[in-house]
Design a protein around this motif. Sequence first.
Motif, short mmCIF file in Angstrom:
data_model
loop_
_atom_site.label_atom_id
_atom_site.label_comp_id
_atom_site.label_asym_id
_atom_site.label_seq_id
_atom_site.Cartn_x
_atom_site.Cartn_y
_atom_site.Cartn_z
N ALA A 163 0.31 -1.47 -5.07
CA ALA A 163 1.23 -1.79 -6.16
C ALA A 163 1.99 -3.06 -5.85
O ALA A 163 2.18 -3.41 -4.69
CB ALA A 163 2.21 -0.63 -6.36
N GLU A 164 2.43 -3.73 -6.90
CA GLU A 164 3.31 -4.88 -6.77
C GLU A 164 4.72 -4.42 -7.07
O GLU A 164 4.96 -3.73 -8.06
CB GLU A 164 2.93 -5.97 -7.76
CG GLU A 164 1.75 -6.79 -7.37
CD GLU A 164 1.54 -7.95 -8.32
OE1 GLU A 164 1.20 -9.03 -7.83
OE2 GLU A 164 1.73 -7.77 -9.52
N ALA A 165 5.65 -4.82 -6.21
CA ALA A 165 7.05 -4.43 -6.40
C ALA A 165 7.95 -5.46 -5.74
O ALA A 165 7.53 -6.17 -4.83
CB ALA A 165 7.30 -3.05 -5.83
N MET B 292 5.07 6.61 -12.54
CA MET B 292 3.63 6.66 -12.80
C MET B 292 3.06 8.06 -12.59
O MET B 292 2.23 8.52 -13.37
CB MET B 292 2.89 5.68 -11.89
CG MET B 292 1.38 5.69 -12.10
SD MET B 292 0.45 4.73 -10.90
CE MET B 292 1.19 3.13 -11.06
N PHE B 293 3.53 8.75 -11.56
CA PHE B 293 2.94 10.04 -11.22
C PHE B 293 3.72 11.24 -11.77
O PHE B 293 3.49 12.36 -11.36
CB PHE B 293 2.78 10.15 -9.70
CG PHE B 293 1.73 9.22 -9.17
CD1 PHE B 293 0.39 9.60 -9.16
CD2 PHE B 293 2.05 7.95 -8.74
CE1 PHE B 293 -0.59 8.74 -8.71
CE2 PHE B 293 1.08 7.08 -8.28
CZ PHE B 293 -0.25 7.47 -8.27
N ASP C 293 0.88 -1.18 0.00
CA ASP C 293 0.00 0.00 0.00
C ASP C 293 0.91 1.22 0.00
O ASP C 293 1.79 1.34 0.85
CB ASP C 293 -0.90 0.02 1.24
CG ASP C 293 -1.92 -1.10 1.22
OD1 ASP C 293 -2.46 -1.38 0.15
OD2 ASP C 293 -2.17 -1.68 2.29
N ILE C 294 0.69 2.12 -0.94
CA ILE C 294 1.53 3.30 -1.07
C ILE C 294 0.67 4.55 -0.96
O ILE C 294 -0.35 4.65 -1.62
CB ILE C 294 2.29 3.29 -2.42
CG1 ILE C 294 3.15 2.03 -2.50
CG2 ILE C 294 3.11 4.55 -2.60
CD1 ILE C 294 3.82 1.81 -3.82
N SER C 295 1.10 5.47 -0.11
CA SER C 295 0.42 6.76 0.05
C SER C 295 1.39 7.87 -0.30
O SER C 295 2.56 7.84 0.08
CB SER C 295 -0.08 6.95 1.48
OG SER C 295 -1.03 5.98 1.80
N ILE C 296 0.88 8.87 -1.02
CA ILE C 296 1.67 10.03 -1.42
C ILE C 296 1.26 11.20 -0.53
O ILE C 296 0.07 11.49 -0.39
CB ILE C 296 1.42 10.39 -2.89
CG1 ILE C 296 1.79 9.21 -3.79
CG2 ILE C 296 2.21 11.65 -3.28
CD1 ILE C 296 1.37 9.38 -5.23
N PHE C 297 2.25 11.84 0.08
CA PHE C 297 2.02 13.02 0.92
C PHE C 297 2.69 14.22 0.27
O PHE C 297 3.85 14.15 -0.12
CB PHE C 297 2.61 12.81 2.32
CG PHE C 297 1.88 11.81 3.15
CD1 PHE C 297 0.90 12.22 4.04
CD2 PHE C 297 2.16 10.46 3.04
CE1 PHE C 297 0.22 11.30 4.82
CE2 PHE C 297 1.49 9.53 3.82
CZ PHE C 297 0.52 9.94 4.70
N GLN C 298 1.95 15.32 0.17
CA GLN C 298 2.49 16.56 -0.38
C GLN C 298 2.03 17.73 0.48
O GLN C 298 1.02 17.66 1.16
CB GLN C 298 2.01 16.78 -1.82
CG GLN C 298 2.52 15.77 -2.80
CD GLN C 298 2.01 16.02 -4.21
OE1 GLN C 298 0.97 16.62 -4.43
NE2 GLN C 298 2.77 15.54 -5.18
N PHE D 199 4.72 6.89 1.68
CA PHE D 199 4.58 5.95 2.79
C PHE D 199 4.29 4.58 2.19
O PHE D 199 3.36 4.43 1.41
CB PHE D 199 3.43 6.40 3.70
CG PHE D 199 3.05 5.42 4.75
CD1 PHE D 199 3.94 5.07 5.75
CD2 PHE D 199 1.79 4.84 4.76
CE1 PHE D 199 3.57 4.16 6.74
CE2 PHE D 199 1.42 3.94 5.74
CZ PHE D 199 2.31 3.60 6.73
N ILE D 200 5.11 3.60 2.53
CA ILE D 200 4.93 2.24 2.03
C ILE D 200 4.55 1.35 3.21
O ILE D 200 5.27 1.28 4.20
CB ILE D 200 6.21 1.71 1.35
CG1 ILE D 200 6.56 2.60 0.16
CG2 ILE D 200 6.02 0.26 0.93
CD1 ILE D 200 7.84 2.21 -0.54
N ASP D 201 3.41 0.70 3.09
CA ASP D 201 2.89 -0.17 4.14
C ASP D 201 2.80 -1.59 3.60
O ASP D 201 2.09 -1.85 2.62
CB ASP D 201 1.51 0.32 4.57
CG ASP D 201 0.94 -0.47 5.74
OD1 ASP D 201 1.60 -1.41 6.23
OD2 ASP D 201 -0.18 -0.14 6.16
#
Length: 104
Positions: free
Chosen positions: A39-41, A54-55, A16-21, A77-79
């Motif tokens: 995402a798969e990584a 991607m972004f 699970d990936i969250s983007i903070f700005q 943030f990667i969970d």
Amino acid sequence: MKDQLLMIKRKLRMMDISIFQTQAAGDVKGYRRVYSYRAEAKDHMDALEKTFKMFNVQDTVPADYNARFIQTGDILFIDEGRKGQEYYRLHSGGWKRINRIHVR
């Protein structure tokens, strides 16, 4: 060949990936979550690269993403659930792991 593909597929992990700005680029306070996705990584560095690509390309940005391109100072943030959680900030030299305290 099929066995090789299965071996590669097993090495990928769901994250699970969250983007903070911040509201204005360059601010150091006032981070808020602007987007989350799964995402798969292979590992965190792979997830960071995939997310950045991607972004930052107009044709690959999800239709429901309403924030700016990822740039220096933004935080991901990667969970991975039981495998842990990490925060990364983009610096001019690349991604660096940071403490949660930086997300305010």
